[in-house]
Scaffold this active site. Structure first.
Site, PDB file in Angstrom:
ATOM      1  N   GLY A 176       0.787  -1.237   0.000  1.00 44.76           N
ATOM      2  CA  GLY A 176       0.000   0.000   0.000  1.00 44.76           C
ATOM      3  C   GLY A 176       0.813   1.278   0.000  1.00 44.76           C
ATOM      4  O   GLY A 176       0.265   2.357  -0.094  1.00 44.76           O
ATOM      5  N   ARG A 177       2.134   1.138   0.118  1.00 42.60           N
ATOM      6  CA  ARG A 177       2.897   2.333   0.469  1.00 42.60           C
ATOM      7  C   ARG A 177       3.265   3.254  -0.683  1.00 42.60           C
ATOM      8  O   ARG A 177       3.357   4.443  -0.495  1.00 42.60           O
ATOM      9  CB  ARG A 177       4.191   1.914   1.156  1.00 42.60           C
ATOM     10  CG  ARG A 177       3.945   1.555   2.586  1.00 42.60           C
ATOM     11  CD  ARG A 177       5.230   1.301   3.304  1.00 42.60           C
ATOM     12  NE  ARG A 177       4.950   0.549   4.509  1.00 42.60           N
ATOM     13  CZ  ARG A 177       5.389  -0.669   4.728  1.00 42.60           C
ATOM     14  NH1 ARG A 177       6.161  -1.255   3.842  1.00 42.60           N
ATOM     15  NH2 ARG A 177       5.067  -1.292   5.832  1.00 42.60           N
ATOM     16  N   PHE A 226       1.793   7.049   9.864  1.00 41.75           N
ATOM     17  CA  PHE A 226       1.026   5.832   9.563  1.00 41.75           C
ATOM     18  C   PHE A 226       1.675   5.008   8.447  1.00 41.75           C
ATOM     19  O   PHE A 226       2.695   5.407   7.891  1.00 41.75           O
ATOM     20  CB  PHE A 226      -0.457   6.132   9.313  1.00 41.75           C
ATOM     21  CG  PHE A 226      -0.826   6.885   8.075  1.00 41.75           C
ATOM     22  CD1 PHE A 226       0.099   7.223   7.118  1.00 41.75           C
ATOM     23  CD2 PHE A 226      -2.161   7.248   7.862  1.00 41.75           C
ATOM     24  CE1 PHE A 226      -0.281   7.903   5.988  1.00 41.75           C
ATOM     25  CE2 PHE A 226      -2.531   7.940   6.725  1.00 41.75           C
ATOM     26  CZ  PHE A 226      -1.591   8.265   5.795  1.00 41.75           C
ATOM     27  N   GLU A 227       1.110   3.869   8.178  1.00 44.56           N
ATOM     28  CA  GLU A 227       1.659   2.888   7.233  1.00 44.56           C
ATOM     29  C   GLU A 227       3.095   2.522   7.600  1.00 44.56           C
ATOM     30  O   GLU A 227       3.934   2.320   6.737  1.00 44.56           O
ATOM     31  CB  GLU A 227       1.616   3.434   5.805  1.00 44.56           C
ATOM     32  CG  GLU A 227       0.209   3.755   5.364  1.00 44.56           C
ATOM     33  CD  GLU A 227       0.035   3.599   3.875  1.00 44.56           C
ATOM     34  OE1 GLU A 227       0.750   2.797   3.288  1.00 44.56           O
ATOM     35  OE2 GLU A 227      -0.827   4.283   3.318  1.00 44.56           O
ATOM     36  N   GLY A 228       3.368   2.446   8.865  1.00 42.40           N
ATOM     37  CA  GLY A 228       4.736   2.178   9.324  1.00 42.40           C
ATOM     38  C   GLY A 228       5.429   3.510   9.532  1.00 42.40           C
ATOM     39  O   GLY A 228       5.554   4.281   8.592  1.00 42.40           O
TER      40      GLY A 228
END
Lengths: 602, 467
Positions: A310-311, A432-434
């Site tokens: 998703g990144r 977010f997302e890591g």
């Protein structure tokens, strides 16, 4: 080190011609033939090869292109979406009310934006990653909508696309693609951020083995209040191959209608206030066994795949936002007068525009390069590249939004202008997302793992006295000394993994530098590739691109030199020991421990 | 300090090695002998070195051999009120000045006053030291020409002045904790200590005491002039005392709390490095008079950090845990005793190897499974033998050191550590307190609390009875 040199030298020479081509070993890569994107078969491992000191030129030169058909197709989408966002979306209202209006959501659904990447046979748009990135640029005009859509399709329903079976896809995807159902991704728990082992939510198989009973709470779930379909990760008991019972994570598709699903009230957030973030509780929710996503006990891999895939789109989202910001602030800088001069005439203001343009250019290049790699057939593993894009673009976003606000001065701080909202919205990108810290470790460690495996096996061969390997190594050394190859300096003097790498996992400061170097290298590759292509096919303003590429490459080159020198443990640039000591002393007392400057001893 | 070196040189040339021995850097040898030796001109300061005791307890004046004829003793005899305080001390000073207008015998008087200061409780009062210096007649002892400057002018008076300054320094508080906490000795500290033989026993110490101020400086210049030994001493104090003042990273408050409960809390906090640790009062001390015939209830205070709690929860219930103690802890001149709850080091085969779970970190690999095939040459680490001790699970301080009291502590701990219900608890209490055991046994075979240092601890216990 000479690798950076190569890139920088290449960049400097780009203004004259694509000299970089000559510096590289592949004699003619810009042969002008129109390469069809979907025909290349080579696997995607550019970043991993970078760790071995090789620049895998096939994957990145020339810059990936899409066909004319695809281009006109995407332009058809982009037009109405752009019009909708500029004319109908009131971002300020969304931010103030903390809610996206229903009619806006309806319009988004009718535009098909809830199923951008859902395959066409399930009612989605079925767009490639490249086109998804292109749409992301437009959607980025409103942070809340971006996040809502991303949580829905980049992570929320991604699991079904990636690992769902036919029945699951047929059952859920059409409604999700149309936006009738909204999806949410439920992984984070109060005690578990990136630590999967501490997940508390538990799914137990019912006695008739038809249901899993799901119990637990998830926090900070984007779309948690809107969603009707949840991708939930929970611990289940799995019988291991050796017969022992172990707790393993399993992914489930949970419908709100299964019962027992409740959510808390939306959280008050700093930015992206229009997106719905809340706690989601599952209490004795009965999930049919056919709703297990992937295999029972295989949830960890599912989660990792979803997160990794998703990144990359964040790059184009931020680039879109920056482009918009440049327009807005340029307007202001060219009209606001001080001392009878426009702001645009002041060097310190000009600098900020150059910075914004440069960052936007780099992240755009990185994103579309990565998207192009991802669109290649097979399932190319571009997780490192995607993480690099995410780290670079989120940090650039924070920096550039802050600079844009600075151009406005005091006005930028006021709520009358959108800049403070952009600033608040963009802060989440680093988290977010890591978080970027974790992603840097991911980039460095995954790469080092790859390089380490290859290099340790080579060492073993050498020790065993394998003649070909020995000859190969000597040959390579010879060639290196003749200055014909690129040594990125990442493999030490002997071209082997340094013995101290045993504890590398704990050396986070070192890993951060390795990641920074790699991100810069990837960025340089992307801009060089893109700028060369622009020159070659004669795109408008390609000289401007060359300037930006050159600026970035020189800057990144010197940053890399510095980082590389810091990697030496005993280099004067390396302050790690002192940094650690200072933080230890502070953390021991849990306070700032310096005496007050006004203190006296006598 | 060029002139000092010059004068030392000249003195060395003229008097030979023997006189150099009397200079500051080499007083060690003379310290021992000069106790009995007649007071020479140049070692008269040494005679008072026996007052110097850098142990944390205040020196007891009556124990010191009094060499000086007690000339002005009567001035310090308690007046009608019998109060020994700052006012009466100042009265004594004033009456000396009235008593002898020409200040005859002022050196002896100052030595006497210095010895009397602790009795009057003014040993930490800078203004009193300044007044004491003020007793010296002014301008007379100032060297007026180069010869006087080179040779010690009015040595006895100068050394008396030095004694005043030294006493200020001595009542600088000495923290023996530094010995335990392992503060790194700075070079300056070493130099300073080496210039003070009386501190040689203590590898490091700390002063936070009476710092001379500008008034002191003014008085010294008036009395002895800028180029004198008291002035040199003053400058050294100015230089070093400021540096030493905050050298202890774990300072003990100057005035310790009187309440044993507060003192126990302070000591426990001091011993426990983890700031998340929680101090729990398991039992308040009950005064005996309110409860009448009931036995007195000593206070019990414990401390346990979350890590210790977790370690105790992991403890193998079939292995016993031990309550051990009492162990001494010195806080300035006070000694308190604590107990610990500990276990033996688990056997190596029992120790659970902490495995990195396969599916742990969602984002990055927690370990790189690479085979480095290293040999001994790749090991850059020093060979260290580390002796690991068993885990300590909790600490406590109680008003009494008997098993009955400590059982209450364990019962209290059990509320937060339910595992204690299953674990056998063994009480391994020393009959006495720490290192004092041997002396008391050897000397008098007395019951454990008979040793002199236990008195404080007894006092601690006794307080609840009194209060």
């Amino acid at each position: 080190m000479s690798g950076c040199g190569f890139l920088s030298r290449g960049a400097a020479a780009l203004a004259a011609a694509a000299t970089a081509v000559r510096a590289s070993r592949v004699p003619r890569i810009f042969t002008g033939t129109h390469r069809r994107l979907h025909t290349s078969l080579q696997s995607c491992s550019f970043a991993k090869e970078l760790f071995l000191g090789n620049i895998e030129q096939k994957g990145v030169f020339p810059f990936p292109e899409i066909s004319q058909d695809e281009l006109s197709e995407i332009n058809q989408f982009v037009g109405p979406v752009e019009r909708f966002f500029t004319e109908e979306v009131d971002s300020r209202k969304i931010d103030q009310e903390g809610k996206i209006p229903v009619d806006t959501l309806e319009k988004l659904k009718s535009l098909g934006l809830f199923g951008i990447q859902v395959p066409e046979e399930y009612g989605g748009l079925g767009l490639s990653n490249t086109m998804y990135a292109r749409l992301g640029e437009i959607i980025s005009m409103d942070g809340s909508i971006t996040v809502t859509l991303a949580a829905h399709q980049a992570i929320g329903l991604k699991g079904i696309i990636l690992v769902g079976n036919e029945e699951q896809k047929a059952k859920y995807l059409p409604k999700l693609a149309s936006g009738e159902h909204i999806a949410a991704f439920c992984l984070t728990e109060p005690a578990s951020g990136s630590d999967a082992a501490s997940i508390q939510t538990r799914a137990t198989l019912s006695e008739d083995k038809k249901y899993f009973i799901l119990n637990g709470s998830k926090v900070w779930i984007t779309n948690g209040g809107l969603a009707s379909i949840f991708t939930v990760f929970a611990k289940t008991e799995v019988v291991d191959s050796d017969g022992s019972i172990k707790d393993k994570i399993t992914a489930f598709i949970v419908e709100r209608d299964f019962g027992g699903v409740t959510n808390g009230k939306p959280e008050e957030k700093l930015g992206i206030r229009g997106s719905n973030t809340c706690e989601v509780h599952f209490e004795n929710t009965r999930v049919p066994v056919e709703n297990v996503l992937g295999e029972v006990g295989g949830g960890f891999k599912v989660a990792m795949n979803i997160l990794n895939s998703g990144r990359f789109s964040m790059g184009s989202v931020v680039a879109g936002m920056l482009k918009k910001l440049i327009e807005l602030t340029a307007e202001y800088a060219c009209t606001r007068k001080q001392f009878n001069r426009n702001l645009s005439e002041f060097g310190l203001i000009q600098e900020k525009f150059a910075l914004m343009a440069q960052k936007a250019y780099v992240m755009e290049s990185m994103t579309y390069l990565t998207a192009g790699m991802l669109d290649q057939p097979g399932f190319p593993d571009c997780s490192i590249e995607a993480a690099m894009v995410k780290v670079f673009s989120s940090e650039a976003a924070w920096q550039c939004v802050s600079e844009a606000l600075q151009i406005l001065g005091g006005s930028g701080y006021m709520k009358d202008y959108p800049y403070e909202r952009f600033l608040r919205d963009s802060r989440i990108l680093l988290i977010f997302e890591g978080t970027n810290e974790i992603l840097r470790l991911f980039i460095a460690l995954t790469g080092l793992q790859h390089a380490g495996r290859i290099l340790t096996s080579r060492i073993k061969e050498l020790k065993r006295g394998n003649v070909t390997v020995v000859m190969e190594s000597i040959g390579r050394k010879l060639r290196d000394s003749l200055g014909r190859t690129v040594d990125l300096g990442l493999t030490g003097n002997l071209g082997v993994v340094h013995p101290s790498l045993g504890t590398i996992v704990e050396e986070q400061l070192v890993l951060k530098r390795v990641a920074n170097i790699l991100i810069n290298l990837y960025g340089m590759t992307a801009v060089l590739s893109r700028a060369s292509r622009s020159i070659r096919i004669g795109l408008p303003n390609h000289d401007h691109e060359v300037l930006l590429a050159n600026m970035f490459c020189v800057e990144a080159y010197f940053q890399n030199l510095f980082s590389l020198s810091q990697l030496d443990k005993f280099a004067p640039e390396n302050m790690d020991d002192q940094i650690k000591k200072v933080s230890q002393q502070i953390l021991e007392k849990r306070a700032y421990i310096c005496a007050h400057p006004l203190n006296r001893t006598s | 300090m060029g002139w000092v070196q010059a004068s030392l040189l000249v003195r060395g040339l003229s008097r030979g090695w023997g006189s150099i021995c009397s200079t500051a850097l080499s007083r060690a040898a003379t310290t021992q002998v000069s106790l009995q030796a007649p007071r020479g001109l140049h070692c008269s300061a040494v005679i008072h070195k026996d007052d110097v005791s850098l142990v944390p307890r205040p020196p007891e004046p009556q124990r010191k051999p009094i060499k000086v004829p007690v000339l002005h003793e009567e001035l310090f005899t308690p007046s009608a009120t019998g109060e020994k305080d700052k006012a009466s001390f100042l009265r004594a000073l004033r009456s000396f000045e009235e008593h002898s207008v020409r200040k005859r015998g002022h050196v002896d008087f100052i030595y006497l006053a210095l010895r009397k200061m602790p009795e009057f409780g003014v040993e930490r009062d800078l203004s009193v030291y300044n007044l004491l210096l003020d007793v010296f007649p002014k301008e007379i002892f100032r060297p007026r020409n180069i010869i006087q400057r080179i040779f010690v002018h009015y040595p006895r008076q100068q050394e008396c002045g030095i004694s005043v300054l030294e006493q200020m320094e001595r009542y600088a508080q000495v923290d023996l904790e530094l010995l335990c906490c392992g503060a790194k000795p700075v070079l300056g500290l070493l130099i300073y200590v080496s210039s003070r033989p009386e501190c040689w026993d203590y590898s490091s110490f700390i002063c936070t005491g009476v710092m001379p101020n500008t008034e002191t400086e003014f008085l010294l210049t008036q009395i002895f002039g800028r180029t004198s030994y008291p002035m040199l001493k003053f400058l050294r104090m100015k230089l070093w005392l400021t540096r030493f003042k905050n050298i202890n990273p774990y300072p003990v408050p100057r005035d310790l709390p009187q309440d044993p409960l507060d003192l126990a809390k302070l000591s426990l906090r001091r011993m426990e490095p983890d700031l998340s640790a929680k101090v729990t009062v398991y039992q308040m001390s009950l005064p005996s008079d309110s409860t009448g015939t009931d036995p007195i209830q000593p206070h019990i205070v414990g401390i346990q950090s979350p890590d210790q709690q977790a370690a105790l929860a992991r403890h193998n219930p079939s292995k016993p845990v031990f309550v051990e103690g009492p162990f001494p802890l010195w806080l300035r001149n006070k000694c308190v005793y604590y107990h610990i709850l500990r276990a033996d080091l688990p056997l190596p085969e029992e120790e659970k190897v902490e495995e990195i779970p396969e599916e742990w970190n969602l984002y990055y690999p927690m370990k790189l499974d690479l085979e480095y095939s290293r040999s001994g040459w790749d090991n850059y680490e020093f060979d260290l033998d580390e002796v690991t001790e068993g885990p300590v699970f909790a600490m406590c301080m109680a008003g009494a050191h008997d098993q009955a009291t400590l059982v209450k502590w364990i019962q209290g701990l059990q509320e937060t550590n339910p595992i204690l219900a299953q674990v056998p608890v063994v009480f391994r209490l020393a009959r006495s307190t720490g290192e004092l055991l041997t002396t008391s046994r050897l000397e008098e075979q007395s019951p454990p609390h008979g040793s002199p240092r236990d008195q404080e601890e007894d006092a601690l216990q006794a307080q609840p009875q009194q209060g």
